[in-house]
Design a protein around this motif. Sequence first.
Motif, PDB file in Angstrom:
ATOM      1  N   MET A 253      22.211 -28.937 -34.464  1.00  0.00           N
ATOM      2  CA  MET A 253      21.765 -27.625 -34.799  1.00  0.00           C
ATOM      3  C   MET A 253      22.330 -26.446 -33.758  1.00  0.00           C
ATOM      4  SD  MET A 253      17.951 -27.321 -37.520  1.00  0.00           S
ATOM      5  CE  MET A 253      18.150 -28.283 -38.386  1.00  0.00           C
ATOM      6  N   ASP A 254      23.099 -25.399 -34.149  1.00  0.00           N
ATOM      7  CA  ASP A 254      23.469 -24.467 -33.381  1.00  0.00           C
ATOM      8  C   ASP A 254      23.189 -22.779 -35.015  1.00  0.00           C
ATOM      9  OD1 ASP A 254      23.979 -23.500 -30.951  1.00  0.00           O
ATOM     10  OD2 ASP A 254      26.304 -22.699 -32.906  1.00  0.00           O
ATOM     11  N   SER A 255      22.941 -22.338 -34.385  1.00  0.00           N
ATOM     12  CA  SER A 255      22.505 -21.032 -34.794  1.00  0.00           C
ATOM     13  C   SER A 255      24.155 -20.538 -35.223  1.00  0.00           C
ATOM     14  CB  SER A 255      21.326 -19.913 -33.732  1.00  0.00           C
ATOM     15  OG  SER A 255      22.345 -19.502 -33.507  1.00  0.00           O
ATOM     16  N   LEU A 271      15.824 -17.316 -34.705  1.00  0.00           N
ATOM     17  CA  LEU A 271      14.762 -18.142 -34.681  1.00  0.00           C
ATOM     18  C   LEU A 271      14.404 -18.529 -36.614  1.00  0.00           C
ATOM     19  CD1 LEU A 271      12.491 -20.125 -34.692  1.00  0.00           C
ATOM     20  CD2 LEU A 271      10.476 -18.065 -34.268  1.00  0.00           C
ATOM     21  N   GLU A 273      17.381 -18.252 -38.660  1.00  0.00           N
ATOM     22  CA  GLU A 273      17.941 -19.211 -38.887  1.00  0.00           C
ATOM     23  C   GLU A 273      18.128 -20.690 -38.558  1.00  0.00           C
ATOM     24  OE1 GLU A 273      22.032 -20.328 -39.958  1.00  0.00           O
ATOM     25  OE2 GLU A 273      21.059 -19.032 -40.391  1.00  0.00           O
ATOM     26  N   TYR A 274      17.252 -20.690 -37.539  1.00  0.00           N
ATOM     27  CA  TYR A 274      17.565 -22.509 -37.549  1.00  0.00           C
ATOM     28  C   TYR A 274      15.731 -23.006 -38.686  1.00  0.00           C
ATOM     29  CZ  TYR A 274      19.999 -22.656 -32.840  1.00  0.00           C
ATOM     30  OH  TYR A 274      20.300 -22.950 -31.441  1.00  0.00           O
ATOM     31  N   LEU A 278      16.175 -26.700 -40.909  1.00  0.00           N
ATOM     32  CA  LEU A 278      15.060 -27.008 -40.861  1.00  0.00           C
ATOM     33  C   LEU A 278      14.587 -27.209 -42.242  1.00  0.00           C
ATOM     34  CD1 LEU A 278      13.285 -26.187 -37.333  1.00  0.00           C
ATOM     35  CD2 LEU A 278      13.898 -28.291 -38.096  1.00  0.00           C
ATOM     36  N   TRP A 291      18.334 -29.075 -29.991  1.00  0.00           N
ATOM     37  CA  TRP A 291      18.975 -28.124 -30.148  1.00  0.00           C
ATOM     38  C   TRP A 291      19.859 -27.425 -28.532  1.00  0.00           C
ATOM     39  CZ3 TRP A 291      14.019 -23.836 -32.002  1.00  0.00           C
ATOM     40  CH2 TRP A 291      14.276 -24.633 -33.327  1.00  0.00           C
ATOM     41  N   ALA A 295      18.841 -21.778 -26.980  1.00  0.00           N
ATOM     42  CA  ALA A 295      18.805 -21.658 -28.345  1.00  0.00           C
ATOM     43  C   ALA A 295      18.018 -20.592 -29.019  1.00  0.00           C
ATOM     44  CB  ALA A 295      18.320 -22.971 -29.160  1.00  0.00           C
ATOM     45  N   LEU A 296      17.445 -20.007 -28.006  1.00  0.00           N
ATOM     46  CA  LEU A 296      16.507 -18.771 -28.825  1.00  0.00           C
ATOM     47  C   LEU A 296      16.706 -18.177 -27.426  1.00  0.00           C
ATOM     48  CD1 LEU A 296      13.462 -20.474 -30.589  1.00  0.00           C
ATOM     49  CD2 LEU A 296      15.518 -19.288 -31.173  1.00  0.00           C
ATOM     50  N   VAL A 310       8.092 -23.145 -35.676  1.00  0.00           N
ATOM     51  CA  VAL A 310       8.441 -24.578 -35.417  1.00  0.00           C
ATOM     52  C   VAL A 310       7.927 -25.505 -36.066  1.00  0.00           C
ATOM     53  CG1 VAL A 310      10.534 -25.986 -33.930  1.00  0.00           C
ATOM     54  CG2 VAL A 310      10.330 -23.829 -33.821  1.00  0.00           C
ATOM     55  N   ALA A 321      14.960 -29.891 -27.602  1.00  0.00           N
ATOM     56  CA  ALA A 321      15.129 -27.676 -27.704  1.00  0.00           C
ATOM     57  C   ALA A 321      15.534 -27.544 -26.010  1.00  0.00           C
ATOM     58  CB  ALA A 321      13.937 -26.773 -28.509  1.00  0.00           C
TER      59      ALA A 321
END
Length: 421
Positions: A253-255, A271, A273-274, A278, A291, A295-296, A310, A321
């Motif tokens: 996954m990537d935002s 967050l 968007e992640y 999910l 991730w 990631a964030l 999460v 992550a």
Amino acid sequence: MTHAVRSHGFTALGPLHEAFARLTGWPAVITSLLLGAFSSVAFAPFHFSAVLVISFTCLIWMLDGARGHRKWGKAVFLRTWAFGAGFFLISMHWTAAPFLVEPEKHAIFLWMPLILLPGGMALIWGAFGAMAGAFWSSSPSRIFIFGLFFALAEYVRGHLFGGFPWNLPGTTWIPGGALSQTASIGGVYWLTLVTVFIMSAPAALVDTRESRQLAVRIAPVFAAVILLALGWTWGAQRIAQPSAQSDQFVVLMDSGVPQNEKWEIGPDPILIEYLRMLSTQEGEAGDIILWPEGALPTTLLQDANALDAVGAYLGPRELIAGTTRYEITGKNMRDYYNSLTVIDENAIRSGPVALYDKHRLVPFGELPATRIIPFGEALSGILPGAIQRMASDGFRPGPGPAVIYADDIPPFVAMICYEGL
């Protein structure tokens, strides 16, 4: 100006050997520069590995001629330095990009990535080239000498001042391919030594000796072919072995938020968007969510709200992550780490399942300039924006490589970005 060179060996290659060996002065330097630049297409994203055969062979033939000079040490140094300067200029041209984000402020410093960096790193190649010249001969043994000192130069480049092992010859092979698997035997520097020998072996077909023992000249090429065949066969068999992860479902996954906008947008929208991604994935125990590094734009492990959210969306799955984390070391003092964490749905209560801190940090990007070179603080002050802040403060390195153990995830050694080099 040229000097006499008589080439012996394979007749078809004799004129080429003489042409390169006779070069002196600026023609020799410029030719070496162009050969080095040409070598860059042997690496990602092209991986045209065969061009190293041409560039290394021609360089060795130029060193044959340099050894005949009265000031051979200077001649050998200049050829190998120019070769390196051309290679680093083209293969690391991307290092100039940060200086063009705000060109009105930093374009004046473009000489640093375009002149200082390639010219400075090429000094290592030049120095070890001169050392190789001290042991040079007309026999095929010069192929072994060239390979050994080139690999030593790359080892030094990979460690000096924090190290910058970008595009080592051992990484010319397609990642994950059969030949790249041989790095597992002795590491990337071992593979670099073998690669340089293989790619430079054809240079032995011609030399300045009058001996007609062609079998001796063929020996390095024969050895190179054997090494290629053995390496490919062994690597192909290694790839064919069943993977411990073959029955697991891995979601990457990537935002989708560009890196230069991530810190401006803030952690909450990213967050969300992640979490949306999910929520669209139905998973079972043993499934893995991945991730990317950073990631964030927040310290995930110290953000209770983010951890809670999460965990609620993870369910029976586990998340690997990339995140920044910190440790409080005193009043208003924190040590920051670029980390990889494994968390599950219970992270808010029990913390991470596993944790790894990046130990090989990027010089001038993650590893502060003050820890690398004298006057590093002054140098960091003229770097662009975020690089300037990182070069002055930076991350703390982790204790070293570590195997990550977590339930339902096969053991693995974590490598974050630069560590993959």
